[in-house]
Design an enzyme around this catalytic site. Structure first.
Site, mmCIF file in Angstrom:
data_model
loop_
_atom_site.group_PDB
_atom_site.id
_atom_site.type_symbol
_atom_site.label_atom_id
_atom_site.label_comp_id
_atom_site.label_asym_id
_atom_site.label_seq_id
_atom_site.Cartn_x
_atom_site.Cartn_y
_atom_site.Cartn_z
ATOM 1 N N SER A 286 0.846 -1.194 0.000
ATOM 2 C CA SER A 286 0.000 0.000 0.000
ATOM 3 C C SER A 286 0.878 1.239 0.000
ATOM 4 C CB SER A 286 -0.898 0.019 1.240
ATOM 5 O OG SER A 286 -1.570 1.264 1.371
ATOM 6 N N TYR B 213 -2.126 -0.931 10.066
ATOM 7 C CA TYR B 213 -2.154 -1.160 8.619
ATOM 8 C C TYR B 213 -0.862 -0.671 7.974
ATOM 9 C CZ TYR B 213 -4.034 -1.145 3.842
ATOM 10 O OH TYR B 213 -4.249 -1.356 2.501
#
Length: 255
Positions: A143, A156
């Protein structure tokens, strides 16, 4: 770019980016092994793969659970005898929203296990067969939040940053085995999960504009745009590329 006669295993294949990857790979000639936790959406994607002119085989597994991943690996190899392309796409962020002082330890564990441990477990299971067969390609889904800071996304961001580091390490470790390992780093991509998040906020349209305006292209990306980048990294056209973290984020990480 073609994947004719290649066997591709895609985790997190039931929606969003995983679904887009599976359908694009099917159109490019690959046969698919779809790995996910839920059979019903997987069956829908399998039918879409067949409509695109290819074959799909579903294996139910939670990538954070070692026993289930071991079963997945055996079932995948029993089906077609090999895996040429591994796409470690399974992941999630919902439980891990919050800063270090806000996110609970159980939720931190869930996010790290699904995102980072899942890449480790699935790769550990599939790489030996790639080595035995003389090579392969691996593409991990990281990401842009693994490359830059993101407010209240501690678990995350940590997990996705770990995937980027693990990708580089795997590229170094397995280059001599003719295995290339890369990752894509999507920004804001309009998946069902992101749409659910947007509509859950007090002002959905403001949130939608904010997510688009954060990058130079001033829009939210599409799952198909990430899938195209994954296809390039999986194909022979990228044969001299390994250990790369490729942003697919509309320029977010270029600010």
């Amino acid at each position: 770019m073609r994947l004719e006669n290649k066997i591709a295993l895609v985790t997190g294949a039931t929606s969003g980016i995983g679904r887009a990857i599976a359908l694009l790979f099917a159109r490019e000639g690959a046969r698919l092994i779809l790995v996910a936790r839920n059979p019903e959406p997987a069956a829908r994607v399998a039918n879409e793969v067949k409509a695109a002119g290819s074959e799909a085989h579903f294996i139910k597994a939670d990538v954070s659970q070692a026993g289930e991943v071991q079963h997945m690996g055996k079932a995948a190899l029993d089906k077609w005898g090999r895996v040429d392309v591994l796409i470690n796409n399974a992941g999630g962020s919902k439980e891990g929203r919050g800063s270090v002082t806000q996110v609970s330890e159980p939720n931190w564990g869930k996010v790290v296990q699904t995102n980072l441990k899942g890449v480790y477990l699935v790769s550990k299971e599939i790489l030996p067969s790639m080595i035995e067969k003389g090579g392969g390609t691996v593409v991990n889904t990281a990401s842009s939040y693994g490359m830059v800071g993101a407010k209240n996304m501690a678990a995350y961001s940590a997990a996705k940053g770990g995937i980027i580091a693990l990708t580089r390490q795997m590229a170094v470790d397995y280059a001599a085995n003719n295995i290339r390992v890369n990752c894509v780093c999507p920004g804001a991509i309009l998946t069902p999960l992101l749409e659910d998040y947007i509509v859950s906020t007090p002002d959905a349209e403001q949130t939608r504009r904010f997510l688009g305006d954060r990058c130079p292209q001033e829009r939210i990306g599409k799952p198909e745009e990430v899938a195209s980048a994954v296809l390039f990294l999986a194909c022979d056209e990228s044969s001299y590329i390994t250990g790369v973290a490729l942003p697919v984020d509309g320029g977010l990480t270029a600010w």
